[in-house]
Design a protein around this motif. Sequence first.
Motif, PDB file in Angstrom:
ATOM      1  N   ARG A 101      40.881  45.448  46.311  1.00 50.19           N
ATOM      2  CA  ARG A 101      42.133  44.695  46.476  1.00 50.19           C
ATOM      3  C   ARG A 101      41.810  43.235  46.774  1.00 50.19           C
ATOM      4  NH1 ARG A 101      45.970  48.643  46.894  1.00 50.19           N
ATOM      5  NH2 ARG A 101      45.262  50.614  47.742  1.00 50.19           N
ATOM      6  N   HIS A 102      42.662  42.362  46.278  1.00 46.26           N
ATOM      7  CA  HIS A 102      42.506  40.941  46.537  1.00 46.26           C
ATOM      8  C   HIS A 102      43.279  40.579  47.810  1.00 46.26           C
ATOM      9  CE1 HIS A 102      40.499  40.326  42.726  1.00 46.26           C
ATOM     10  NE2 HIS A 102      41.394  41.125  42.174  1.00 46.26           N
ATOM     11  N   GLY A 103      43.158  39.362  48.253  1.00 44.87           N
ATOM     12  CA  GLY A 103      43.803  38.926  49.493  1.00 44.87           C
ATOM     13  C   GLY A 103      45.305  39.104  49.520  1.00 44.87           C
ATOM     14  N   ASN A 104      45.938  39.042  48.368  1.00 42.55           N
ATOM     15  CA  ASN A 104      47.398  39.181  48.319  1.00 42.55           C
ATOM     16  C   ASN A 104      47.839  40.647  48.152  1.00 42.55           C
ATOM     17  OD1 ASN A 104      46.607  39.622  45.709  1.00 42.55           O
ATOM     18  ND2 ASN A 104      47.804  37.974  44.806  1.00 42.55           N
ATOM     19  N   GLY A 105      46.918  41.582  48.246  1.00 40.28           N
ATOM     20  CA  GLY A 105      47.238  42.998  48.149  1.00 40.28           C
ATOM     21  C   GLY A 105      47.155  43.559  46.747  1.00 40.28           C
TER      22      GLY A 105
END
Length: 107
Positions: A101-105
Amino acid sequence: MRTVKVFLAFATSLKRRPKQADFIGAYLQAKVRGRYFVKLDARFKDYVPEYAEWFGRPLRLKKGIYGQRFSGKYWSLDFTEWLLSEGFEQSTADTTYLIRRHGNGEW
């Protein structure tokens, strides 16, 4: 195979593009867990005279070889360890399914 179908259906529903990779010589890159020995047949030392001293005696393996019973498992363990160290999360339902997952979900 079921996990692959579910993954592709899920990715399609989110309009994502899954990526794949192919690893050349994957089994040969895995560290061997345990003590395994091979003995190179002395008849072949004439073909590689620079390594003649190693033929005809037991040699301990440090990396996997094709045909070894657990080569695939060792490579899978090494690759999974690396993916986890890179921030991927492993599914509890299917351990071969990993996602990052990336920082923004988003994934």
